[in-house]
Design a protein around this motif. Structure first.
Motif, short mmCIF file in Angstrom:
data_model
loop_
_atom_site.label_atom_id
_atom_site.label_comp_id
_atom_site.label_asym_id
_atom_site.label_seq_id
_atom_site.Cartn_x
_atom_site.Cartn_y
_atom_site.Cartn_z
N GLU A 198 50.00 0.44 6.49
CA GLU A 198 51.06 -0.53 6.17
C GLU A 198 50.48 -1.71 5.39
OE1 GLU A 198 54.32 -3.47 8.37
OE2 GLU A 198 52.91 -2.27 9.56
N LEU A 199 51.06 -1.94 4.21
CA LEU A 199 50.64 -3.09 3.40
C LEU A 199 51.23 -4.36 4.00
CD1 LEU A 199 49.33 -4.26 0.83
CD2 LEU A 199 51.49 -3.81 -0.36
N LEU A 200 50.34 -5.29 4.35
CA LEU A 200 50.78 -6.54 4.98
C LEU A 200 50.89 -7.69 3.98
CD1 LEU A 200 48.61 -6.50 8.24
CD2 LEU A 200 50.95 -5.66 7.93
N GLY A 201 50.07 -7.66 2.95
CA GLY A 201 50.10 -8.76 1.99
C GLY A 201 49.22 -8.48 0.79
N ILE A 202 49.54 -9.14 -0.31
CA ILE A 202 48.77 -9.00 -1.55
C ILE A 202 48.31 -10.38 -2.00
CG2 ILE A 202 48.88 -8.38 -4.00
CD1 ILE A 202 50.91 -6.24 -3.29
N GLY A 203 47.05 -10.47 -2.40
CA GLY A 203 46.50 -11.74 -2.86
C GLY A 203 45.78 -11.59 -4.18
N VAL A 204 45.76 -12.67 -4.95
CA VAL A 204 45.09 -12.69 -6.25
C VAL A 204 44.06 -13.82 -6.24
CG1 VAL A 204 45.41 -12.99 -8.74
CG2 VAL A 204 47.16 -11.80 -7.39
N GLY A 205 42.91 -13.59 -6.88
CA GLY A 205 41.90 -14.63 -6.94
C GLY A 205 40.84 -14.34 -7.97
N ALA A 206 40.05 -15.38 -8.29
CA ALA A 206 38.98 -15.24 -9.28
C ALA A 206 37.77 -14.52 -8.71
CB ALA A 206 38.57 -16.61 -9.80
N SER A 207 37.74 -14.35 -7.38
CA SER A 207 36.69 -13.58 -6.73
C SER A 207 37.34 -12.71 -5.67
CB SER A 207 35.65 -14.50 -6.08
OG SER A 207 36.21 -15.17 -4.96
N LYS A 209 36.51 -12.52 -2.57
CA LYS A 209 36.66 -13.32 -1.36
C LYS A 209 37.94 -14.15 -1.39
CE LYS A 209 31.76 -13.85 -0.15
NZ LYS A 209 30.65 -14.84 0.04
N ASP A 210 38.19 -14.79 -2.53
CA ASP A 210 39.39 -15.62 -2.65
C ASP A 210 40.65 -14.76 -2.59
OD1 ASP A 210 37.86 -17.87 -2.84
OD2 ASP A 210 38.03 -18.07 -5.01
N ALA A 211 40.62 -13.60 -3.25
CA ALA A 211 41.78 -12.71 -3.24
C ALA A 211 42.06 -12.20 -1.83
CB ALA A 211 41.56 -11.54 -4.20
N GLU A 212 41.01 -11.89 -1.08
CA GLU A 212 41.18 -11.43 0.30
C GLU A 212 41.77 -12.53 1.17
OE1 GLU A 212 37.53 -8.15 0.39
OE2 GLU A 212 37.30 -10.10 1.37
N GLN A 213 41.30 -13.77 0.99
CA GLN A 213 41.86 -14.88 1.75
C GLN A 213 43.35 -15.06 1.45
OE1 GLN A 213 40.82 -16.98 4.11
NE2 GLN A 213 38.74 -16.17 4.26
N ASN A 214 43.70 -14.96 0.18
CA ASN A 214 45.11 -15.12 -0.21
C ASN A 214 45.96 -13.98 0.32
OD1 ASN A 214 44.60 -17.51 -1.59
ND2 ASN A 214 44.13 -16.46 -3.51
N ALA A 215 45.40 -12.76 0.34
CA ALA A 215 46.13 -11.62 0.90
C ALA A 215 46.35 -11.81 2.40
CB ALA A 215 45.36 -10.33 0.62
N ALA A 216 45.32 -12.28 3.10
CA ALA A 216 45.44 -12.51 4.54
C ALA A 216 46.48 -13.58 4.84
CB ALA A 216 44.08 -12.91 5.11
N LYS A 217 46.52 -14.62 4.01
CA LYS A 217 47.52 -15.68 4.19
C LYS A 217 48.93 -15.11 4.06
CE LYS A 217 49.09 -20.12 2.32
NZ LYS A 217 48.91 -21.14 1.26
N LYS A 218 49.15 -14.28 3.04
CA LYS A 218 50.47 -13.65 2.85
C LYS A 218 50.82 -12.76 4.05
CE LYS A 218 51.58 -15.17 -1.29
NZ LYS A 218 52.77 -16.02 -1.52
N ALA A 219 49.82 -12.05 4.55
CA ALA A 219 50.05 -11.17 5.70
C ALA A 219 50.47 -11.98 6.93
CB ALA A 219 48.79 -10.36 6.00
N LEU A 220 49.79 -13.09 7.17
CA LEU A 220 50.13 -13.93 8.32
C LEU A 220 51.54 -14.51 8.19
CD1 LEU A 220 46.70 -15.76 8.72
CD2 LEU A 220 47.75 -14.24 10.42
#
Length: 226
Positions: A198-207, A209-220
């Motif tokens: 199940e896709l919980l969230g998608i994030g975009v970033g210049a690295s 690490k940043d993209a993963e943090q943004n994806a986790a934020k969307k998921a939360l």
């Protein structure tokens, strides 16, 4: 003889005078204009990244004697975060000294590049002088903002929060790179975070690490609505 016209100005900003001026030039040279890889800042950035991890880790260990390993790791992540280092680079005005091809199409001095140059300056000072000089530079430019960074909501560990939430339910998030866009010197990552399939969230970033943090934020944010 100065290698580039504004060398004195930059050295005053850095609070450090280079013995070997060629090292400073290399620390500022973007790969797009380097004749060979060793002429760009990339090797110095690699060294600076390792030095930052060590020096910041040592500083946190001594400053917070009661913090456990997990807390120390989290605080170090915040202080060496690419966004934080890019902001420090901007405060120093490093963007005004980077040597790059200004005529290149679709080129911009991204946060990723600014972070890389800050790290390359760290590496350059070490090669030119000593670990003590690097510690002094990081103290002047990074540690002076440590309290602000460590208490900023901008650097909340969304990945850690999502991991804790899913682990409490016996599950584990996993991250997948969905897309990379942009030229090699300015890549942007799009990453999805999944709970099983199940896709919980998608994030975009210049690295990543940043993209993963943004994806986790969307998921939360999504899980909070359930």
């Amino acid at each position: 003889m100065k290698i580039f016209r504004r060398q004195n100005e930059l050295e005053k900003i850095l609070g450090y005078k280079f013995s070997d001026e060629k090292i400073l030039v290399r620390a500022l040279t973007h790969p797009s204009v380097a004749e060979k890889p060793s002429d760009s800042y990339q090797r110095l950035e690699f060294l600076g990244d390792a030095l930052l991890d060590y020096i910041v880790g040592d500083w946190l260990f001594r400053k917070y004697p009661d913090a456990n390993e997990g807390k120390l790791t989290e605080m170090r992540r915040i202080l060496v975060n690419s966004t934080a280092l890019a902001n420090i680079a901007k405060n120093l005005g490093l963007q005004n000294f980077i040597i790059y091809d200004s005529s290149a199409e679709n080129f911009s001095l991204s946060d990723s590049i600014l972070c890389d140059v800050y790290e390359s300056i760290v590496g350059a000072i070490y090669v030119d002088s000593s670990l003590k000089s690097v510690e002094d530079f990081i103290s002047r430019t990074l540690f002076k903002y440590a309290d602000i960074l460590l208490h900023s909501p901008k650097f909340i560990n969304y990945k850690g929060q999502l991991l804790e939430l899913l682990q409490s339910k016996g599950r584990q998030p996993h991250y997948i790179v969905l897309e990379t866009t942009g030229p090699p010197h300015n890549i942007e990552f799009t990453i999805g975070v999944y709970d099983v399939d199940e896709l919980l969230g998608i994030g975009v970033g210049a690295s990543k690490k940043d993209a993963e943090q943004n994806a986790a934020k969307k998921a939360l944010e999504m899980l909070a609505k359930l």
